[in-house]
Design an enzyme around this catalytic site. Structure first.
Site, PDB file in Angstrom:
ATOM      1  N   GLN A 194       0.821  -1.215   0.000  1.00  0.00           N
ATOM      2  CA  GLN A 194       0.000   0.000   0.000  1.00  0.00           C
ATOM      3  C   GLN A 194       0.852   1.262   0.000  1.00  0.00           C
ATOM      4  OE1 GLN A 194      -2.609  -0.392   3.407  1.00  0.00           O
ATOM      5  NE2 GLN A 194      -3.575  -2.241   2.611  1.00  0.00           N
TER       6      GLN A 194
ATOM      7  N   HIS B 148      -1.069   0.121   5.742  1.00  0.00           N
ATOM      8  CA  HIS B 148      -1.555   1.076   6.735  1.00  0.00           C
ATOM      9  C   HIS B 148      -0.608   2.264   6.919  1.00  0.00           C
ATOM     10  CE1 HIS B 148      -4.327  -2.161   8.752  1.00  0.00           C
ATOM     11  NE2 HIS B 148      -4.509  -2.053   7.440  1.00  0.00           N
TER      12      HIS B 148
ATOM     13  N   GLU C  63     -15.035   3.635   9.433  1.00  0.00           N
ATOM     14  CA  GLU C  63     -15.632   4.698  10.245  1.00  0.00           C
ATOM     15  C   GLU C  63     -15.485   6.065   9.603  1.00  0.00           C
ATOM     16  OE1 GLU C  63     -14.555   2.710  14.627  1.00  0.00           O
ATOM     17  OE2 GLU C  63     -13.611   4.599  14.008  1.00  0.00           O
TER      18      GLU C  63
ATOM     19  N   TYR D 132      -9.975   7.412  19.633  1.00  0.00           N
ATOM     20  CA  TYR D 132     -11.016   6.857  18.770  1.00  0.00           C
ATOM     21  C   TYR D 132     -11.127   5.337  18.862  1.00  0.00           C
ATOM     22  CZ  TYR D 132     -11.778  11.545  17.301  1.00  0.00           C
ATOM     23  OH  TYR D 132     -12.108  12.888  17.324  1.00  0.00           O
TER      24      TYR D 132
ATOM     25  N   TYR E 220     -10.159 -10.686   9.969  1.00  0.00           N
ATOM     26  CA  TYR E 220     -10.469 -11.224   8.639  1.00  0.00           C
ATOM     27  C   TYR E 220     -10.830 -12.702   8.703  1.00  0.00           C
ATOM     28  CZ  TYR E 220      -8.663  -6.832   6.808  1.00  0.00           C
ATOM     29  OH  TYR E 220      -8.461  -5.504   6.534  1.00  0.00           O
TER      30      TYR E 220
END
Length: 373
Positions: free
Chosen positions: A90, A154, A248, A258, A269
């Site tokens: 990513q 991430h 979210e 949070y 998963y």
């Protein structure tokens, strides 16, 4: 604000079987007659992660593989002189944002996965520079998350400026959910706030706390890949990927927790639970959550008069289901969801440009402009 560590979470044993989840009550529906037309503006990009619009009408596009593209008068030019970028998974060249006073100072802000600092792998870096012809000059590193890691997911990396000129950006938990998000002495799983030159505001919530990363503004995040300033309130809004379920929308508040991974609507998963909590005492709950996940990426409020029926709604890209979602609010709460451009491709970014048009970037296809009905 307390620093929360995770001994209790680390002791949780996997549970056999599939955990039950609370599904999102408001389902995304295709409008009866969307009337949407659109046209391709830029082609030949594989993963157009971010977009920014220059005052002369040209566009900057980040190609995740490590290229910054300057699109002007129908021609794409590769910007040279970028810093070292570690492309993979990513990671790569991610967001691009202009300084609010770009016409005066010329600053361009980039986020990317950087190997700087030594060790294996990379972590999120925020830098700025100026465009001179096809060269990126006067480069300055503003923040480099540590430590580097070989995990290739991430990175977070969205950037936004608020009305007071503060720069906010996200760094995902870097795949270390049990170490990073709840620990303010570590990077990862956070929203950060800096001055435009990279210096730390004195009123950041953790300034002066022992060993704290003083750039942190909020914590307990997983992987925020959407960030926008609410045009009515001026608040920073983000959306973030959950695991299996539990994406979210969060309204960012100073020093707030949070919850990730102590509280989440998502599960592993594998189908096993992460936690039995969907809320955290003293924490900040999401404004909205998606179960099942849509894998959100890109985020823009619609303020343009060109789209009167969409005005004051929120646009969010879906990587998983390959559509653009319009989130509709009444009195600050989500009341409806619409699926737009369904099946056209994985939406990586969405922006409202200075010309009032909405632009959408699709993986493997390019950048498109949505035309009013």
């Amino acid at each position: 604000m307390k620093k929360i560590l995770l001994p209790a979470l680390l002791s949780l044993a996997p549970v056999v079987g599939c955990a039950e989840q609370i599904e999102t009550e408001i389902k995304a529906l295709a409008p009866a007659d969307s009337g949407i037309t659109w046209e391709q503006v830029v082609s030949d990009v594989v993963v157009p992660w971010g977009m920014a619009f220059l005052p002369d009408g040209s566009m900057l596009i980040t190609e995740r593989s490590g290229e910054l593209i300057h699109f002007h008068d129908g021609e794409s030019t590769r910007v040279e002189g970028l810093p070292e970028i570690q492309d993979g998974g990513q990671g790569g060249l991610l967001d691009v944002v202009l300084h609010p006073d770009y016409e005066t100072n010329g600053w361009i802000y980039l986020s990317f996965s950087s190997p700087a600092g030594g060790g294996d792998g990379s972590n999120t870096e925020i830098m700025r520079g100026k465009l001179e012809g096809s060269q990126l000059i006067e480069q300055e590193t503003l923040y480099k998350a540590t430590p580097n890691t070989g995990r290739r997911h991430h990175f977070g990396s969205r950037i936004a400026f608020d009305a007071d000129g503060f720069m906010y950006f996200s760094v995902g938990d870097r795949g270390a959910r049990d170490e990073n998000p709840q620990d303010i002495t570590r990077d990862g799983g956070k929203i950060y706030r800096l001055h435009d030159d990279g210096s730390i505001p004195e009123d950041n919530p953790f300034v002066g706390q022992p060993n704290a990363k003083e750039a942190i503004y909020s914590y307990g995040h997983r992987n925020p890949q959407g960030m926008a300033i609410n045009p009515e309130t001026g608040a920073v809004w983000v959306h973030e990927h959950g695991p299996r379920g539990g994406d979210e929308i969060n309204v960012i508040k100073k020093g707030a927790n949070y919850g990730w991974p102590v509280a989440t609507y998502g599960i592993n998963y594998s189908g096993t639970p992460i936690t039995d909590k969907t809320s955290l005492e003293g924490g900040e709950p999401p404004l909205f959550f998606w179960v099942p996940s849509i894998a959100p990426s890109g985020m823009a409020f619609v303020t343009s008069d060109k789209y009167p029926e969409w005005k004051d709604s929120l646009l969010v890209g879906s990587l998983k289901f390959a559509y653009l979602e319009r989130v509709i609010f009444e009195k600050g709460e989500v009341v409806a969801r619409e699926k737009l451009l369904e099946g056209e491709g994985r939406v990586r970014d969405v922006r409202q440009a200075p010309d009032g048009y909405i632009y959408v970037s699709l993986e493997g296809r390019g950048v498109f402009r949505i035309l009013p009905e």
